[in-house]
Motif scaffolding. Structure first.
Motif, PDB file in Angstrom:
ATOM      1  N   MET A   1      36.368 -15.518  13.781  1.00  0.00           N
ATOM      2  CA  MET A   1      35.760 -16.153  12.622  1.00  0.00           C
ATOM      3  C   MET A   1      34.243 -16.126  12.742  1.00  0.00           C
ATOM      4  SD  MET A   1      38.213 -19.495  12.107  1.00  0.00           S
ATOM      5  CE  MET A   1      37.233 -20.044  10.701  1.00  0.00           C
ATOM      6  N   SER A   2      33.574 -15.911  11.618  1.00  0.00           N
ATOM      7  CA  SER A   2      32.120 -15.884  11.619  1.00  0.00           C
ATOM      8  C   SER A   2      31.560 -17.292  11.711  1.00  0.00           C
ATOM      9  CB  SER A   2      31.607 -15.209  10.336  1.00  0.00           C
ATOM     10  OG  SER A   2      32.041 -15.912   9.200  1.00  0.00           O
ATOM     11  N   GLU A   3      30.352 -17.407  12.233  1.00  0.00           N
ATOM     12  CA  GLU A   3      29.701 -18.697  12.353  1.00  0.00           C
ATOM     13  C   GLU A   3      29.377 -19.251  10.967  1.00  0.00           C
ATOM     14  OE1 GLU A   3      28.731 -20.706  14.996  1.00  0.00           O
ATOM     15  OE2 GLU A   3      30.122 -19.426  16.123  1.00  0.00           O
ATOM     16  N   PRO A   4      29.543 -20.580  10.752  1.00  0.00           N
ATOM     17  CA  PRO A   4      29.192 -21.149   9.448  1.00  0.00           C
ATOM     18  C   PRO A   4      27.701 -20.998   9.181  1.00  0.00           C
ATOM     19  CG  PRO A   4      29.628 -22.881  11.048  1.00  0.00           C
ATOM     20  CD  PRO A   4      30.044 -21.597  11.691  1.00  0.00           C
ATOM     21  N   LYS A   5      27.351 -20.842   7.919  1.00  0.00           N
ATOM     22  CA  LYS A   5      25.951 -20.709   7.547  1.00  0.00           C
ATOM     23  C   LYS A   5      25.238 -22.050   7.735  1.00  0.00           C
ATOM     24  CE  LYS A   5      26.859 -17.061   4.174  1.00  0.00           C
ATOM     25  NZ  LYS A   5      26.758 -16.651   2.735  1.00  0.00           N
ATOM     26  N   PRO A   6      23.929 -22.022   7.961  1.00  0.00           N
ATOM     27  CA  PRO A   6      23.189 -23.286   8.110  1.00  0.00           C
ATOM     28  C   PRO A   6      23.303 -24.140   6.853  1.00  0.00           C
ATOM     29  CG  PRO A   6      21.857 -21.407   8.799  1.00  0.00           C
ATOM     30  CD  PRO A   6      23.077 -20.842   8.146  1.00  0.00           C
ATOM     31  N   ILE A   7      23.285 -25.459   7.030  1.00  0.00           N
ATOM     32  CA  ILE A   7      23.354 -26.372   5.895  1.00  0.00           C
ATOM     33  C   ILE A   7      21.974 -26.451   5.244  1.00  0.00           C
ATOM     34  CG2 ILE A   7      23.781 -28.756   5.168  1.00  0.00           C
ATOM     35  CD1 ILE A   7      25.696 -28.976   7.584  1.00  0.00           C
ATOM     36  N   GLU A   8      21.907 -26.070   3.983  1.00  0.00           N
ATOM     37  CA  GLU A   8      20.642 -26.046   3.249  1.00  0.00           C
ATOM     38  C   GLU A   8      20.527 -27.162   2.206  1.00  0.00           C
ATOM     39  OE1 GLU A   8      18.263 -24.211   4.129  1.00  0.00           O
ATOM     40  OE2 GLU A   8      19.292 -22.810   5.478  1.00  0.00           O
ATOM     41  N   SER A   9      21.663 -27.794   1.856  1.00  0.00           N
ATOM     42  CA  SER A   9      21.662 -28.855   0.853  1.00  0.00           C
ATOM     43  C   SER A   9      22.623 -29.958   1.310  1.00  0.00           C
ATOM     44  CB  SER A   9      22.110 -28.328  -0.515  1.00  0.00           C
ATOM     45  OG  SER A   9      21.367 -27.196  -0.905  1.00  0.00           O
ATOM     46  N   TRP A  10      22.302 -31.194   0.919  1.00  0.00           N
ATOM     47  CA  TRP A  10      23.107 -32.332   1.371  1.00  0.00           C
ATOM     48  C   TRP A  10      23.504 -33.213   0.189  1.00  0.00           C
ATOM     49  CZ3 TRP A  10      24.596 -33.292   6.433  1.00  0.00           C
ATOM     50  CH2 TRP A  10      24.017 -32.466   7.403  1.00  0.00           C
ATOM     51  N   LEU A  11      24.761 -33.634   0.199  1.00  0.00           N
ATOM     52  CA  LEU A  11      25.261 -34.659  -0.710  1.00  0.00           C
ATOM     53  C   LEU A  11      25.725 -35.825   0.160  1.00  0.00           C
ATOM     54  CD1 LEU A  11      27.519 -32.478  -3.070  1.00  0.00           C
ATOM     55  CD2 LEU A  11      25.103 -33.025  -3.341  1.00  0.00           C
ATOM     56  N   THR A  12      25.406 -37.033  -0.247  1.00  0.00           N
ATOM     57  CA  THR A  12      25.857 -38.191   0.528  1.00  0.00           C
ATOM     58  C   THR A  12      26.275 -39.323  -0.389  1.00  0.00           C
ATOM     59  OG1 THR A  12      25.238 -39.855   2.184  1.00  0.00           O
ATOM     60  CG2 THR A  12      23.476 -39.047   0.762  1.00  0.00           C
ATOM     61  N   ASP A  13      27.348 -39.973  -0.007  1.00  0.00           N
ATOM     62  CA  ASP A  13      27.749 -41.192  -0.693  1.00  0.00           C
ATOM     63  C   ASP A  13      26.717 -42.276  -0.387  1.00  0.00           C
ATOM     64  OD1 ASP A  13      29.452 -42.856  -2.197  1.00  0.00           O
ATOM     65  OD2 ASP A  13      30.394 -43.614  -0.367  1.00  0.00           O
TER      66      ASP A  13
END
Length: 259
Positions: A1-13
């Motif tokens: 499996m390929s590495e997940p892409k970096p997180i560029e955006s965030w959603l938070t409760d």
């Protein structure tokens, strides 16, 4: 499996992640500051439809949390956007507070009791028997039934309060009509949030405190999910669900280093 892409955006409760019973959760201020300094787009999500983003901005500021108005996304905004896409310039009978009525007004909706296209149910601390009866009769007469969110209870300093889902169940029992719920766990709310940020699901993460709303909505929208243990779901309850978050952490303080 390929590495997940970096997180560029965030959603938070919001409740249970950033604040709890009117107080900021340790680490929330650091998390928000780190997000702002990183320049990464983010939205604070809430199923509560009572308040406008401006109201919530002020309430969070009173707790020492700086969240720009444009970074707050409510179920009321999601509902207004959904209805605009379904029936632009329509009419609605609303049971709710200013957060919902303002969102619908700004979306070009006319609020009326006379043959509305929709009955829209949201959060309020003053559900009246008269208003619920009016809603029931309008639905029986053909109005479509929409609810901002399915939460059965909400928090208060005195204890739990009946919320939108509970009142929706009452109306459904009386009419035989089930509402369409726009807010979490409907992934529609997440997709609309992604569109607002011009973000992609592969590079976006969702932080929440509830497995049955935040985590499942994020998962179904294709996001990475972080469950914090400062709200509703406990660590012992996680394994009871048929799905899992990407990561379980103690609190928002543990997410700061990931931004």
């Amino acid at each position: 499996m390929s590495e997940p892409k970096p997180i560029e955006s965030w959603l938070t409760d919001m409740d249970g992640v950033l604040v709890h019973e009117g107080k900021p959760i340790p680490g929330a201020e650091d998390f928000l500051r780190t997000l702002r300094e990183s320049g990464k787009p983010f939205l604070v999500l809430t199923n509560n439809s009572m308040y406008t983003p401006r109201d919530l901005h002020a309430r969070l500021a009173d707790m020492g949390l700086d969240v720009p108005i444009e970074s707050i996304w409510t179920s009321a905004l999601a509902t207004a956007k959904f209805l605009t896409g379904q029936r632009p310039g329509g009419t609605a009978y609303v049971l709710g507070e200013s957060g919902l009525t303002t969102a619908l007004h700004e979306a070009g909706y006319i609020l009326t009791e006379r043959e509305p296209d929709y009955v829209v149910l949201g959060e309020t601390r003053t559900y009246s028997f008269e208003a619920i009866t009016k809603a029931i009769r309008l639905i029986v007469d053909g109005a479509r039934f929409i609810a901002t969110n399915p939460d059965n209870t909400g928090p208060s300093e005195e204890g739990v309060l009946p919320a939108t889902g509970s009142v929706a169940a009452l109306i459904t029992e009386a009419t035989g009509v089930e509402p369409y719920f726009v807010g979490k766990p409907n992934p529609l709310m997440m997709r609309e949030a992604l569109n607002t940020l011009s973000a992609h699901s592969e590079t976006t993460a969702m932080i929440g405190d509830r497995m049955d709303t935040d985590v499942v909505a994020g998962m179904e929208a294709g996001l990475r999910t972080f469950l914090v243990l400062t709200g509703t779901t406990t660590r012992e309850q996680v394994d009871r669900f048929p799905y899992r978050p990407t990561k379980v952490v103690e609190s928002i303080a543990d997410v700061v280093a990931m931004v």
